[in-house]
Design an enzyme around this catalytic site. Structure first.
Site, PDB file in Angstrom:
ATOM      1  NE  ARG A   1      -3.639   2.581   0.966  1.00  0.00           N
ATOM      2  CZ  ARG A   1      -4.605   3.086   0.214  1.00  0.00           C
ATOM      3  NH1 ARG A   1      -4.854   2.589  -0.994  1.00  0.00           N
ATOM      4  NH2 ARG A   1      -5.353   4.067   0.664  1.00  0.00           N
TER       5      ARG A   1
ATOM      6  CD  GLN B   1      -5.913   2.413  13.753  1.00  0.00           C
ATOM      7  OE1 GLN B   1      -6.952   1.856  14.105  1.00  0.00           O
ATOM      8  NE2 GLN B   1      -5.856   3.696  13.512  1.00  0.00           N
TER       9      GLN B   1
ATOM     10  N   GLY C   1      -6.198   0.131   7.569  1.00  0.00           N
ATOM     11  CA  GLY C   1      -7.091   1.263   7.348  1.00  0.00           C
ATOM     12  C   GLY C   1      -8.544   0.868   7.151  1.00  0.00           C
ATOM     13  N   GLY C   2      -9.342   1.890   6.909  1.00  0.00           N
ATOM     14  CA  GLY C   2     -10.791   1.681   6.816  1.00  0.00           C
ATOM     15  C   GLY C   2     -11.217   0.950   5.556  1.00  0.00           C
TER      16      GLY C   2
ATOM     17  CD  GLU D   1     -13.483 -24.416  26.019  1.00  0.00           C
ATOM     18  OE1 GLU D   1     -13.382 -24.851  27.183  1.00  0.00           O
ATOM     19  OE2 GLU D   1     -14.073 -25.024  25.117  1.00  0.00           O
ATOM     20  N   GLY D   2     -14.479 -20.409  29.595  1.00  0.00           N
ATOM     21  CA  GLY D   2     -14.232 -19.643  30.812  1.00  0.00           C
ATOM     22  C   GLY D   2     -13.895 -18.222  30.433  1.00  0.00           C
TER      23      GLY D   2
ATOM     24  CD  GLN E   1     -14.432 -10.513  32.391  1.00  0.00           C
ATOM     25  OE1 GLN E   1     -14.990 -11.380  31.734  1.00  0.00           O
ATOM     26  NE2 GLN E   1     -13.774  -9.524  31.848  1.00  0.00           N
TER      27      GLN E   1
HETATM   28  C1  LIG Z   1     -19.129 -18.914  19.772  1.00  0.00           C
HETATM   29  C2  LIG Z   1     -19.370 -19.523  21.125  1.00  0.00           C
HETATM   30  C3  LIG Z   1     -19.139 -20.868  21.296  1.00  0.00           C
HETATM   31  C4  LIG Z   1     -19.384 -21.480  22.509  1.00  0.00           C
HETATM   32  N1  LIG Z   1     -19.155 -22.822  22.632  1.00  0.00           N
HETATM   33  C5  LIG Z   1     -19.453 -23.446  23.765  1.00  0.00           C
HETATM   34  C6  LIG Z   1     -19.294 -24.853  23.907  1.00  0.00           C
HETATM   35  O1  LIG Z   1     -18.860 -25.535  22.975  1.00  0.00           O
HETATM   36  N2  LIG Z   1     -19.622 -25.446  25.068  1.00  0.00           N
HETATM   37  C7  LIG Z   1     -20.112 -24.729  26.121  1.00  0.00           C
HETATM   38  O2  LIG Z   1     -20.392 -25.316  27.160  1.00  0.00           O
HETATM   39  N3  LIG Z   1     -20.276 -23.380  26.016  1.00  0.00           N
HETATM   40  C8  LIG Z   1     -19.965 -22.729  24.890  1.00  0.00           C
HETATM   41  N4  LIG Z   1     -20.144 -21.371  24.780  1.00  0.00           N
HETATM   42  C9  LIG Z   1     -20.693 -20.656  25.922  1.00  0.00           C
HETATM   43  C10 LIG Z   1     -19.601 -19.942  26.702  1.00  0.00           C
HETATM   44  O3  LIG Z   1     -18.874 -20.872  27.462  1.00  0.00           O
HETATM   45  C11 LIG Z   1     -20.327 -18.905  27.566  1.00  0.00           C
HETATM   46  O4  LIG Z   1     -20.760 -17.868  26.695  1.00  0.00           O
HETATM   47  C12 LIG Z   1     -19.398 -18.339  28.621  1.00  0.00           C
HETATM   48  O5  LIG Z   1     -19.118 -19.319  29.593  1.00  0.00           O
HETATM   49  C13 LIG Z   1     -20.026 -17.120  29.304  1.00  0.00           C
HETATM   50  O6  LIG Z   1     -21.301 -17.435  29.777  1.00  0.00           O
HETATM   51  P1  LIG Z   1     -22.525 -16.498  29.431  1.00  0.00           P
HETATM   52  O7  LIG Z   1     -22.482 -16.199  27.971  1.00  0.00           O
HETATM   53  O8  LIG Z   1     -23.725 -17.114  30.007  1.00  0.00           O
HETATM   54  O9  LIG Z   1     -22.178 -15.147  30.164  1.00  0.00           O
HETATM   55  P2  LIG Z   1     -22.438 -14.792  31.677  1.00  0.00           P
HETATM   56  O10 LIG Z   1     -22.054 -15.938  32.574  1.00  0.00           O
HETATM   57  O11 LIG Z   1     -23.801 -14.219  31.805  1.00  0.00           O
HETATM   58  O12 LIG Z   1     -21.359 -13.647  31.875  1.00  0.00           O
HETATM   59  C14 LIG Z   1     -21.558 -12.324  31.385  1.00  0.00           C
HETATM   60  C15 LIG Z   1     -20.441 -11.463  31.907  1.00  0.00           C
HETATM   61  O13 LIG Z   1     -20.410 -11.472  33.346  1.00  0.00           O
HETATM   62  C16 LIG Z   1     -19.155 -11.934  33.803  1.00  0.00           C
HETATM   63  N5  LIG Z   1     -19.338 -12.775  34.985  1.00  0.00           N
HETATM   64  C17 LIG Z   1     -20.234 -13.768  35.174  1.00  0.00           C
HETATM   65  N6  LIG Z   1     -20.076 -14.342  36.362  1.00  0.00           N
HETATM   66  C18 LIG Z   1     -19.037 -13.699  36.960  1.00  0.00           C
HETATM   67  C19 LIG Z   1     -18.390 -13.839  38.210  1.00  0.00           C
HETATM   68  N7  LIG Z   1     -18.737 -14.751  39.102  1.00  0.00           N
HETATM   69  N8  LIG Z   1     -17.357 -13.020  38.482  1.00  0.00           N
HETATM   70  C20 LIG Z   1     -16.968 -12.092  37.576  1.00  0.00           C
HETATM   71  N9  LIG Z   1     -17.549 -11.901  36.374  1.00  0.00           N
HETATM   72  C21 LIG Z   1     -18.568 -12.701  36.077  1.00  0.00           C
HETATM   73  C22 LIG Z   1     -18.558 -12.725  32.648  1.00  0.00           C
HETATM   74  O14 LIG Z   1     -17.142 -12.764  32.721  1.00  0.00           O
HETATM   75  C23 LIG Z   1     -19.050 -11.943  31.447  1.00  0.00           C
HETATM   76  O15 LIG Z   1     -18.218 -10.847  31.229  1.00  0.00           O
HETATM   77  C24 LIG Z   1     -19.890 -20.719  23.592  1.00  0.00           C
HETATM   78  C25 LIG Z   1     -20.084 -19.342  23.420  1.00  0.00           C
HETATM   79  C26 LIG Z   1     -19.849 -18.742  22.213  1.00  0.00           C
HETATM   80  C27 LIG Z   1     -20.109 -17.258  22.055  1.00  0.00           C
END
Ligand SMILES: Cc1cc2nc3c(=O)[nH]c(=O)nc-3n(C[C@H](O)[C@H](O)[C@H](O)COP(=O)(O)OP(=O)(O)OC[C@H]3O[C@@H](n4cnc5c(N)ncnc54)[C@H](O)[C@@H]3O)c2cc1C
Length: 141
Positions: A23, A91, A94-95, A119-120, A123
């Site tokens: 670019r 960035q 660019g746009g 996967e957790g 937070q």
């Molecule tokens: C594309 C995608 C694929 C996925 N695949 C799988 C899968 O294969 N298997 C599976 O089991 N799940 C899967 N999930 C689910 C994923 O594990 C959950 O979205 C994730 O664990 C968060 O849970 P939640 O969306 O209910 O958010 P919530 O639990 O409602 O959390 C919302 C917010 O609050 C925060 N929060 C919640 N509790 C606490 C606490 N005690 N302390 C501090 N902060 C907190 C969280 O960190 C987050 O920022 C998938 C999600 C997506 C988007």
């Protein structure tokens, strides 16, 4: 998650660096601009550091050591750094070409976000890490 994240970062840097060489703005490739170089250099450093952290934790796994804390640290740190690296790739491009769907970095940035959630959430990783820290420091008392 962290291993995939490192691959995504590397792809983002590859795309951004090649683009920056091609670019041209103000009569030269944008790679020549020092602020673009700064972004690419920092992206590269973050990838090296993230890869080293993943290798460290994988070594612990190979040695059958407890990886609860290091695993949580690695997932959290690398997926947080992923946001920075892919955002900088967009960035650099660019746009017109970074933010649109013409080039893959827009998709990488969108895909990257979920790595802080799946996967957790990162937070929850902090809770796991802090629990371990509390145990380790309490044992010193
Ligand atoms: C594309 C995608 C694929 C996925 N695949 C799988 C899968 O294969 N298997 C599976 O089991 N799940 C899967 N999930 C689910 C994923 O594990 C959950 O979205 C994730 O664990 C968060 O849970 P939640 O969306 O209910 O958010 P919530 O639990 O409602 O959390 C919302 C917010 O609050 C925060 N929060 C919640 N509790 C606490 C606490 N005690 N302390 C501090 N902060 C907190 C969280 O960190 C987050 O920022 C998938 C999600 C997506 C988007």
């Amino acid at each position: 998650m962290a291993t995939i994240a490192v691959g995504m970062m590397q792809r983002a840097l590859d795309e951004a660096a090649v683009y920056a060489l091609q670019r041209e703005q103000f009569g030269k490739p944008i790679f020549e601009f020092q602020m673009v170089q700064d972004m690419l250099a920092r992206m590269s450093a973050k990838i090296v550091a993230s890869r080293a952290l993943v290798e460290h934790t994988m070594r612990l796994v190979d040695e059958e050591q407890d990886v609860q804390k290091d695993g949580a640290i690695t997932k959290q740190f690398v997926t947080d750094v992923l946001q920075e690296v892919v955002s900088d790739a967009v960035q650099v491009m660019g746009g017109g070409n970074g933010y649109t769907k013409e080039y893959p970095v827009e998709k990488i940035m969108r895909d990257a976000k979920v790595f802080q959630i799946m996967e957790g959430t990162n937070q929850i990783q902090s809770i796991v890490i802090a629990r371990r820290l509390k145990k380790e420091y309490a044992a010193r008392l």
